[in-house]
Design a protein around this motif. Sequence first.
Motif, mmCIF file in Angstrom:
data_model
loop_
_atom_site.group_PDB
_atom_site.id
_atom_site.type_symbol
_atom_site.label_atom_id
_atom_site.label_comp_id
_atom_site.label_asym_id
_atom_site.label_seq_id
_atom_site.Cartn_x
_atom_site.Cartn_y
_atom_site.Cartn_z
ATOM 1 N N SER A 146 0.834 -1.209 0.000
ATOM 2 C CA SER A 146 0.000 0.000 0.000
ATOM 3 C C SER A 146 0.867 1.257 0.000
ATOM 4 C CB SER A 146 -0.905 -0.004 1.226
ATOM 5 O OG SER A 146 -0.121 0.188 2.397
ATOM 6 N N PRO A 147 0.279 2.399 -0.383
ATOM 7 C CA PRO A 147 1.022 3.664 -0.334
ATOM 8 C C PRO A 147 1.526 3.987 1.071
ATOM 9 C CG PRO A 147 -0.942 3.913 -1.669
ATOM 10 C CD PRO A 147 -1.039 2.567 -1.018
ATOM 11 N N VAL A 148 0.766 3.593 2.086
ATOM 12 C CA VAL A 148 1.190 3.856 3.463
ATOM 13 C C VAL A 148 2.442 3.062 3.797
ATOM 14 C CG1 VAL A 148 0.485 3.883 5.861
ATOM 15 C CG2 VAL A 148 -1.210 4.192 4.068
ATOM 16 N N SER A 149 2.441 1.789 3.406
ATOM 17 C CA SER A 149 3.616 0.949 3.648
ATOM 18 C C SER A 149 4.835 1.510 2.938
ATOM 19 C CB SER A 149 3.343 -0.486 3.190
ATOM 20 O OG SER A 149 2.291 -1.058 3.926
ATOM 21 N N GLU A 150 4.610 2.058 1.742
ATOM 22 C CA GLU A 150 5.719 2.669 1.013
ATOM 23 C C GLU A 150 6.289 3.861 1.774
ATOM 24 O OE1 GLU A 150 7.278 1.546 -1.646
ATOM 25 O OE2 GLU A 150 5.935 -0.199 -1.566
ATOM 26 N N GLN A 151 5.426 4.571 2.514
ATOM 27 C CA GLN A 151 5.916 5.688 3.321
ATOM 28 C C GLN A 151 6.870 5.205 4.412
ATOM 29 O OE1 GLN A 151 5.381 9.162 3.108
ATOM 30 N NE2 GLN A 151 4.727 8.509 1.068
ATOM 31 N N LYS A 207 -5.615 9.315 6.230
ATOM 32 C CA LYS A 207 -5.252 8.607 7.435
ATOM 33 C C LYS A 207 -3.784 8.271 7.512
ATOM 34 C CE LYS A 207 -9.586 6.523 8.627
ATOM 35 N NZ LYS A 207 -10.340 5.337 8.847
ATOM 36 N N SER A 208 -3.102 8.059 6.520
ATOM 37 C CA SER A 208 -1.789 7.508 6.645
ATOM 38 C C SER A 208 -0.773 8.357 5.958
ATOM 39 C CB SER A 208 -1.776 6.186 6.026
ATOM 40 O OG SER A 208 -2.651 6.320 4.969
ATOM 41 N N ASN A 209 -0.654 9.538 6.443
ATOM 42 C CA ASN A 209 0.318 10.444 5.879
ATOM 43 C C ASN A 209 1.444 10.634 6.881
ATOM 44 O OD1 ASN A 209 1.428 12.318 4.185
ATOM 45 N ND2 ASN A 209 -0.554 13.157 3.653
ATOM 46 N N TYR A 210 2.601 10.112 6.547
ATOM 47 C CA TYR A 210 3.761 10.247 7.413
ATOM 48 C C TYR A 210 4.852 10.944 6.623
ATOM 49 C CZ TYR A 210 1.289 6.518 9.807
ATOM 50 O OH TYR A 210 0.331 5.783 10.431
ATOM 51 N N TYR A 211 5.485 11.915 7.243
ATOM 52 C CA TYR A 211 6.537 12.643 6.564
ATOM 53 C C TYR A 211 7.805 12.584 7.380
ATOM 54 C CZ TYR A 211 9.111 16.439 4.375
ATOM 55 O OH TYR A 211 10.082 17.172 3.753
ATOM 56 N N TYR A 212 8.880 12.138 6.755
ATOM 57 C CA TYR A 212 10.159 11.990 7.451
ATOM 58 C C TYR A 212 11.121 13.053 6.968
ATOM 59 C CZ TYR A 212 14.761 10.120 8.601
ATOM 60 O OH TYR A 212 16.044 9.961 9.074
ATOM 61 N N TYR A 213 11.839 13.649 7.888
ATOM 62 C CA TYR A 213 12.921 14.533 7.467
ATOM 63 C C TYR A 213 14.108 14.352 8.391
ATOM 64 C CZ TYR A 213 11.115 17.673 11.127
ATOM 65 O OH TYR A 213 10.677 18.203 12.311
ATOM 66 N N ALA A 214 15.265 14.489 7.834
ATOM 67 C CA ALA A 214 16.503 14.263 8.589
ATOM 68 C C ALA A 214 17.072 15.577 9.088
ATOM 69 C CB ALA A 214 17.523 13.537 7.726
ATOM 70 N N TYR A 215 17.659 15.525 10.249
ATOM 71 C CA TYR A 215 18.365 16.692 10.775
ATOM 72 C C TYR A 215 19.765 16.725 10.189
ATOM 73 C CZ TYR A 215 14.899 17.615 14.388
ATOM 74 O OH TYR A 215 13.759 17.941 15.056
ATOM 75 N N LYS A 216 20.274 17.899 9.938
ATOM 76 C CA LYS A 216 21.651 18.026 9.448
ATOM 77 C C LYS A 216 22.552 18.429 10.590
ATOM 78 C CE LYS A 216 20.308 19.280 4.755
ATOM 79 N NZ LYS A 216 20.394 20.281 3.687
#
Length: 225
Positions: free
Chosen positions: A18-23, A216-225
């Motif tokens: 699913s798109p959520v799993s891909e996130q 429902k399944s929106n996850y956003y990841y970002y890395a700290y520098k």
Amino acid sequence: MKKKTDRKQLVAFNDPNSPVSEQFKTIRAGIDFSSIDSTFKTILITSPEAGSGKSTISANLAIVYAQQGKKTLLIDADLRKPTIHKTFSKNLYTGLSAVLTDEISLEESYQPTEVENLFVLTSGAIPPNPNEMLSSKKMSSVLEELQQQFDLIIIDTSPITIVSDALVLAPQSDGVILVTRFGSSLKERTKQAAEQIRMTRAPIIGAVLNGVTEKKSNYYYYAYK
């Protein structure tokens, strides 16, 4: 009769394409890219406050790492409001607190799941002194031993600005992921959480922002520098 893992929040297991799993796979890739110069063996996951969805993130991230072929252990170190035993339908009491009080051996504590390569170490009975148990020498030795047995350990901990449990575990991890929720996590509380993590000298790998849209399944990841 064996209980099946059938929880809606375990989307990476129930619907791996699913798109959520891909996130979650995208989050995994972001973590891996962050560890080019060093391998993350133990990852601690916390949040600025309750209700961020950190335990859901922890569980699904553990699943996608296990699906990648890594022998993965998910530890419920939230000794105040544990959830992992419910999520995976596992025994609560043969868990971390039982190991730390020498009621059971470490080998008896972690339980296999229906996800290949994934094991869980539940919290055990809720103790009266969670912080003291997590900051003990016994806890350090338990983590050291587990690191010899697993490719990756993901530790789900209590919210960092509410209690100090995550602070005592952070130095024993290779990095920390901060989980926040859009519309709920206050900017100052999130900033406070990041500053507290930095005081432990544990690197902040990145952050996951939940609920960016109404989907429902929106996850956003970002890395700290």
